[in-house]
Motif scaffolding. Structure first.
Motif, PDB file in Angstrom:
ATOM      1  N   GLY A  64       0.523  -1.169  -0.028  1.00 35.36           N
ATOM      2  CA  GLY A  64       0.195  -0.213   0.224  1.00 35.36           C
ATOM      3  C   GLY A  64       0.810   0.987   0.109  1.00 35.36           C
ATOM      4  O   GLY A  64       0.627   2.753  -0.466  1.00 35.36           O
ATOM      5  N   LYS A  65       1.567   1.000   0.875  1.00 32.77           N
ATOM      6  CA  LYS A  65       2.606   2.736   0.999  1.00 32.77           C
ATOM      7  C   LYS A  65       3.311   2.915  -0.880  1.00 32.77           C
ATOM      8  O   LYS A  65       3.794   4.074  -1.345  1.00 32.77           O
ATOM      9  CB  LYS A  65       3.596   1.933   1.707  1.00 32.77           C
ATOM     10  CG  LYS A  65       4.931   2.749   1.716  1.00 32.77           C
ATOM     11  CD  LYS A  65       4.336   4.357   2.207  1.00 32.77           C
ATOM     12  CE  LYS A  65       5.593   5.497   2.663  1.00 32.77           C
ATOM     13  NZ  LYS A  65       5.182   6.805   3.175  1.00 32.77           N
ATOM     14  N   ALA A  66       4.042   1.207  -0.891  1.00 32.94           N
ATOM     15  CA  ALA A  66       4.970   1.884  -2.841  1.00 32.94           C
ATOM     16  C   ALA A  66       3.496   2.067  -3.786  1.00 32.94           C
ATOM     17  O   ALA A  66       4.149   2.939  -4.090  1.00 32.94           O
ATOM     18  CB  ALA A  66       4.905   0.452  -3.119  1.00 32.94           C
ATOM     19  N   ARG A  67       2.161   1.841  -3.657  1.00 33.54           N
ATOM     20  CA  ARG A  67       1.409   2.217  -4.872  1.00 33.54           C
ATOM     21  C   ARG A  67       1.664   3.651  -4.162  1.00 33.54           C
ATOM     22  O   ARG A  67       1.323   4.311  -4.887  1.00 33.54           O
ATOM     23  CB  ARG A  67      -0.280   1.852  -4.103  1.00 33.54           C
ATOM     24  CG  ARG A  67       0.505   0.073  -5.184  1.00 33.54           C
ATOM     25  CD  ARG A  67      -1.254  -0.126  -5.392  1.00 33.54           C
ATOM     26  NE  ARG A  67      -2.064  -0.746  -3.966  1.00 33.54           N
ATOM     27  CZ  ARG A  67      -1.656  -2.198  -3.571  1.00 33.54           C
ATOM     28  NH1 ARG A  67      -1.208  -2.383  -3.863  1.00 33.54           N
ATOM     29  NH2 ARG A  67      -2.818  -2.008  -1.643  1.00 33.54           N
ATOM     30  N   ALA A  68       1.077   4.228  -3.072  1.00 35.12           N
ATOM     31  CA  ALA A  68       0.451   5.298  -2.718  1.00 35.12           C
ATOM     32  C   ALA A  68       2.073   6.763  -2.760  1.00 35.12           C
ATOM     33  O   ALA A  68       1.818   7.432  -3.695  1.00 35.12           O
ATOM     34  CB  ALA A  68       0.553   5.480  -0.888  1.00 35.12           C
ATOM     35  N   ASP A  69       3.345   5.955  -2.674  1.00 36.69           N
ATOM     36  CA  ASP A  69       4.696   6.918  -3.254  1.00 36.69           C
ATOM     37  C   ASP A  69       4.341   6.876  -4.622  1.00 36.69           C
ATOM     38  O   ASP A  69       4.670   7.855  -5.495  1.00 36.69           O
ATOM     39  CB  ASP A  69       6.077   5.892  -3.249  1.00 36.69           C
ATOM     40  CG  ASP A  69       6.323   6.372  -1.412  1.00 36.69           C
ATOM     41  OD1 ASP A  69       5.469   7.178  -0.883  1.00 36.69           O
ATOM     42  OD2 ASP A  69       6.628   5.574  -1.310  1.00 36.69           O
ATOM     43  N   GLY A  70       4.015   5.715  -5.599  1.00 35.80           N
ATOM     44  CA  GLY A  70       3.817   5.647  -7.067  1.00 35.80           C
ATOM     45  C   GLY A  70       3.137   6.300  -7.401  1.00 35.80           C
ATOM     46  O   GLY A  70       3.030   7.226  -8.657  1.00 35.80           O
ATOM     47  N   LEU A  71       1.794   6.808  -6.804  1.00 31.50           N
ATOM     48  CA  LEU A  71       0.934   7.554  -6.950  1.00 31.50           C
ATOM     49  C   LEU A  71       1.581   9.396  -7.159  1.00 31.50           C
ATOM     50  O   LEU A  71       0.516   9.655  -7.622  1.00 31.50           O
ATOM     51  CB  LEU A  71      -0.330   7.259  -6.459  1.00 31.50           C
ATOM     52  CG  LEU A  71      -1.119   5.484  -7.099  1.00 31.50           C
ATOM     53  CD1 LEU A  71      -2.537   5.917  -6.007  1.00 31.50           C
ATOM     54  CD2 LEU A  71      -1.747   6.250  -8.683  1.00 31.50           C
ATOM     55  N   ALA A  72       1.823   9.011  -5.707  1.00 30.94           N
ATOM     56  CA  ALA A  72       2.075  10.605  -5.693  1.00 30.94           C
ATOM     57  C   ALA A  72       3.012  11.648  -6.489  1.00 30.94           C
ATOM     58  O   ALA A  72       3.076  12.341  -6.530  1.00 30.94           O
ATOM     59  CB  ALA A  72       2.560  10.917  -4.251  1.00 30.94           C
TER      60      ALA A  72
ATOM     61  N   LEU B 207       5.561   4.646 -11.356  1.00 26.57           N
ATOM     62  CA  LEU B 207       4.471   3.981 -10.978  1.00 26.57           C
ATOM     63  C   LEU B 207       4.257   2.734 -10.837  1.00 26.57           C
ATOM     64  O   LEU B 207       3.485   1.765 -10.512  1.00 26.57           O
ATOM     65  CB  LEU B 207       3.574   4.536 -11.988  1.00 26.57           C
ATOM     66  CG  LEU B 207       1.804   4.427 -11.969  1.00 26.57           C
ATOM     67  CD1 LEU B 207       1.417   5.179 -10.146  1.00 26.57           C
ATOM     68  CD2 LEU B 207       0.942   5.233 -13.071  1.00 26.57           C
ATOM     69  N   ALA B 208       5.355   1.667 -12.463  1.00 25.68           N
ATOM     70  CA  ALA B 208       4.622   0.870 -12.959  1.00 25.68           C
ATOM     71  C   ALA B 208       5.847  -0.375 -11.025  1.00 25.68           C
ATOM     72  O   ALA B 208       5.168  -1.504 -10.486  1.00 25.68           O
ATOM     73  CB  ALA B 208       5.576  -0.082 -13.192  1.00 25.68           C
ATOM     74  N   LEU B 209       6.482   0.088 -10.457  1.00 29.31           N
ATOM     75  CA  LEU B 209       6.957  -0.243  -9.473  1.00 29.31           C
ATOM     76  C   LEU B 209       5.999  -0.204  -8.532  1.00 29.31           C
ATOM     77  O   LEU B 209       6.087  -0.580  -7.793  1.00 29.31           O
ATOM     78  CB  LEU B 209       8.448   0.936  -9.435  1.00 29.31           C
ATOM     79  CG  LEU B 209       9.890  -0.179  -9.996  1.00 29.31           C
ATOM     80  CD1 LEU B 209      11.215   0.919  -9.794  1.00 29.31           C
ATOM     81  CD2 LEU B 209      10.591  -0.975  -9.715  1.00 29.31           C
ATOM     82  N   GLY B 210       5.662   1.378  -7.831  1.00 22.42           N
ATOM     83  CA  GLY B 210       5.070   1.301  -7.194  1.00 22.42           C
ATOM     84  C   GLY B 210       4.014   0.004  -6.557  1.00 22.42           C
ATOM     85  O   GLY B 210       2.905  -0.756  -5.426  1.00 22.42           O
ATOM     86  N   PHE B 211       3.196  -0.288  -8.138  1.00 22.88           N
ATOM     87  CA  PHE B 211       2.048  -1.571  -8.635  1.00 22.88           C
ATOM     88  C   PHE B 211       2.418  -2.619  -8.783  1.00 22.88           C
ATOM     89  O   PHE B 211       1.142  -3.036  -8.483  1.00 22.88           O
ATOM     90  CB  PHE B 211       1.486  -1.033  -9.545  1.00 22.88           C
ATOM     91  CG  PHE B 211      -0.074   0.261  -8.378  1.00 22.88           C
ATOM     92  CD1 PHE B 211      -0.985   0.008  -8.376  1.00 22.88           C
ATOM     93  CD2 PHE B 211       0.610   2.131  -8.985  1.00 22.88           C
ATOM     94  CE1 PHE B 211      -2.306   0.946  -7.816  1.00 22.88           C
ATOM     95  CE2 PHE B 211      -0.020   2.826  -8.288  1.00 22.88           C
ATOM     96  CZ  PHE B 211      -1.824   1.711  -8.074  1.00 22.88           C
ATOM     97  N   SER B 212       3.742  -3.244  -8.970  1.00 27.19           N
ATOM     98  CA  SER B 212       3.651  -4.060  -9.188  1.00 27.19           C
ATOM     99  C   SER B 212       4.786  -4.622  -8.083  1.00 27.19           C
ATOM    100  O   SER B 212       5.961  -4.496  -8.186  1.00 27.19           O
ATOM    101  CB  SER B 212       4.497  -5.125 -10.578  1.00 27.19           C
ATOM    102  OG  SER B 212       5.312  -5.418 -10.163  1.00 27.19           O
ATOM    103  N   PRO B 213       4.730  -5.275  -7.434  1.00 32.46           N
ATOM    104  CA  PRO B 213       5.808  -6.362  -6.450  1.00 32.46           C
ATOM    105  C   PRO B 213       6.591  -7.415  -7.157  1.00 32.46           C
ATOM    106  O   PRO B 213       8.069  -7.477  -6.741  1.00 32.46           O
ATOM    107  CB  PRO B 213       4.908  -7.352  -5.272  1.00 32.46           C
ATOM    108  CG  PRO B 213       3.222  -6.708  -5.636  1.00 32.46           C
ATOM    109  CD  PRO B 213       3.557  -6.132  -6.459  1.00 32.46           C
TER     110      PRO B 213
END
Length: 691
Positions: free
Chosen positions: A333-341, A467-473
């Motif tokens: 969740g934190k990674a996705r938030a960072d990617g979106l920000a 963004l891809a890194l944030g949403f892809s483990p």
């Protein structure tokens, strides 16, 4: 009707002039007038033999209007009788794009707003420094409402001193932007019994809005007759009605201006030739929205933004941000938030830059993509930013949002990611990549909301890897495990950023001269000293804010006051390249095409990385030189490092908002072939062999 209207107007003018002569001295202006006029020189001081522009500023009263070069069914162009210094010359006045005004079935070509005619003035080559040259003209013009017309007369005058050229009057940028852009491609027309058909080469992506052709050549068309338009690929087909009694064979040449969009214009010179039939009608004289073409533009912007990530000014920031994400071992969740920000920061910066460009163009400025890189003070700001990032990467001080040592890397947050996105988009501005020029060119001619969508797509492409890194483990697991090597990698990334800073310092010299570059270098050294002080305080666990903030504010103040004072004229352009290219101008292009030789035109800028790569890898090569020499190719080079309205218009005419742009003219061809943005020696050699 046309002859009768002209006769009546001529009598009116004669009566008006007699009234002036009888009532006032010959050089006086009728009072009161309904059109305020003024003669303005582009530069207060100019060199002997230099050509500058004179503006005839025209300001009609509310409800009144002036006339274009061909007034239509009524009206006439402004007339001048010049009084010039010995050896001086003036060219024919150039008119801005007019508008239509239909009154009682008569079509008028008019200006219902303030406008300016531009006249090229060449100083005498024999003039001496310190001389003051007096320039004046007796002028006659017609100003009308929808009910009455008044012929007016006035004396226009100004002076120009002889000496080192003074800065340009900034108003000329807006006046130049209102002139129709010359269309380099050949336009053909065919005369029929009752109609005149033209084939105008215009990119299919150009949004024409409700076009209208203003024909300068008198007696060729029925001005009030409806005009019909069709689209056929990259051709605009136009059909105009002919006046009764017009000769069956038609004219030998037609000069016209095509008005399109929100008032833009193209200057056309047409000759007899074949005109295609068919095409898609412009329903209601408006071009239908082409979804497929628009999606192609969005794809180009997305791909162009994605390629920016491997440019030397962006890759270090992206790579360290990605590694800091892995080092922090962020939850999904934190990674996705960072990617979106991060994505939000990048897209917001691209929207702000694109919106600013569109607003400046709407205000009359002749600019294109990367316009900010043509301003010395923007280069100074980018230099300071590049120096600060280099110092951070080298370990001189810590900036947590970019990732740093183990302590700072763990403090990733949405605000830091958002700020890094803004930073990445801003430092990406010195870099232009493939696919961007065409997409940005389309953005300039799209409606504002669609244009901003293109800029958002560019930002999305730039942000896509993070963004891809944030949403892809799975992608995050591919990143190397954290370790001491990350600190060494960060310091290694200081090298490309330092090279970017050196390139910006060189660009500061190219835009503002040696004094400006020296001042920028001194401020950059001062910035490094302040950042080193901050770094020492950080390593000692002490806050340096109380001392660093005033020092940084002082540097900013010195830069704001000093740099505008020391910015001077750009140094002389470099010597001719390996191909012996001549400087681009419309006159040079016309002469080259008339010579019967193949013509290669390339538009470049010192801040364009793609341009420089192409020049080193494909253009300035001995194999290319030999192939061009064998084919007798004429090469022209357009330098867009600093603002050049003529080059800007040529770029727009060919559907590009920025450089690079490569054009190939085959002898006898009606239009240019646009070469790819990524060149190879084999491509240029093969093109030369084909002629």
């Amino acid at each position: 009707m046309r002859v009768l209207a002209t006769l009546v107007l001529a009598i009116a003018v004669l009566c008006g002039l007699v009234t002036v002569t009888a009532a006032q001295p010959a050089l006086a202006q009728i009072a009161p007038t309904h059109m305020a006029t003024e003669l303005i020189a582009e530069r207060a001081v100019a060199a002997p033999g230099q050509t500058i522009q004179l503006a005839v500023s025209m300001k009609p009263d509310k409800g009144w209007h002036g006339y274009w070069l061909n007034g239509g069914d009524a009206g006439f162009a402004m007339q001048f009788k010049w009084a010039l210094p010995a050896g001086a010359k003036v060219a024919e006045p150039r008119y801005p794009v007019p508008q239509t005004l239909l009154i009682n079935g008569l079509m008028n070509h008019v200006y219902e707003h303030d406008y300016a005619l531009l006249v090229a003035f060449t100083l005498p080559a024999s003039a001496h420094e310190g001389d003051t040259l007096a320039i004046s003209a007796e002028a006659d013009w017609l100003v009308c409402t929808e009910e009455i017309c008044v012929p007016e007369h006035g004396r226009l005058a100004t002076t120009v001193r002889v000496g080192p050229p003074a800065p340009r009057d900034a108003r000329f940028d807006g006046w130049l932007a209102k002139l129709p852009a010359p269309l380099p491609e050949t336009v053909h027309f065919a005369t029929q019994a009752k109609t005149l058909r033209l084939a105008i080469p215009i990119p299919a992506a150009l949004d024409l809005g409700a076009p209208h052709l203003f024909v300068r050549t008198d007696g060729v068309t029925a001005y009030a007759a409806p005009q019909r338009f069709w689209r056929k690929g990259d051709l605009l087909l136009a059909e105009l009605g002919r006046p009764a009694g017009a000769p069956g064979d038609g004219p030998g040449r037609i000069d016209a201006v095509l008005r399109y969009g929100s008032g833009e214009g193209l200057q056309i010179k047409a000759t007899p030739g074949a005109v295609a039939s068919g095409g898609t009608p412009l329903v209601g004289t408006a071009l239908a929205f082409d979804l497929a073409a628009f999606l192609g533009v969005l794809g180009g912007a997305l791909l162009g933004g994605l390629i920016l990530n491997i440019m030397p000014c962006v890759f270090p920031i992206l790579s360290l941000k990605a590694l800091s994400l892995a080092q922090a071992n962020a939850a999904p969740g934190k990674a996705r938030a960072d990617g979106l920000a991060y994505t939000a920061g990048v897209i917001l910066a691209c929207l702000a830059l694109g919106g600013t460009m569109l607003a400046l163009r709407a205000a009359g400025n002749e600019i294109g993509w990367a316009f900010q890189l043509q301003e010395p003070l923007v280069i100074a700001a980018l230099l300071a930013l590049a120096v600060a990032i280099t110092a951070n990467f080298a370990g001189l001080f810590e900036l947590p949002s970019l990732g740093g040592n183990g302590g700072s890397a763990g403090r990733i947050g949405e605000r830091g990611a958002f700020g890094t996105g803004l930073l990445a988009a801003f430092v990406a501005t010195p870099c232009t990549g493939p696919f961007m020029a065409a997409a940005m060119g389309a953005a300039l001619i799209l409606p504002p909301l669609l244009a901003l969508t293109v800029f958002a797509a560019l930002g999305l492409g730039l942000a896509l890897p993070f963004l891809a890194l944030g949403f892809s483990p799975a992608l995050r697991r591919l990143l190397p495990r954290p370790g001491p090597w990350m600190e060494r990698f960060r310091k290694a990334m200081a090298l490309p950023m330092a090279l970017t800073a050196l390139a910006l310092l060189w660009l500061a010299w190219r835009l503002g001269g040696a004094g400006f570059a020296i001042a920028c270098g001194a401020i950059a050294m001062g910035l490094v000293a302040v950042l080193a002080m901050i770094g020492r305080a950080q390593h000692g666990g002490v806050s340096a804010t109380s001392r660093a903030a005033p020092a940084l504010a002082g540097l900013a103040l010195v830069g704001a006051v000093l740099l505008p004072q020391v910015a001077g004229a750009p140094p002389a352009a470099a010597a001719a390249d390996l191909l012996g290219a001549k400087p681009f101008s419309l006159a040079a292009l016309t002469a080259a095409r008339a010579s019967g030789r193949p013509v290669f035109v390339y538009f470049t800028a010192d801040w364009c990385l793609t341009c420089k790569v192409n020049e080193a890898a494909a253009i300035d090569r001995e194999s290319t030189r030999d192939a061009f020499a064998k084919a007798n190719v004429q090469v022209l080079r357009g330098d867009w490092t600093t603002r050049d309205p003529v080059i800007t218009r040529v770029l727009e005419t060919h559907g590009a908002a920025g450089v690079p742009l490569y054009l190939w003219y085959t002898p006898g061809s009606a239009e240019a072939t646009i070469l790819p943005q990524v060149l190879t020696p084999a491509l240029l050699e093969a093109t030369a062999r084909k002629g």
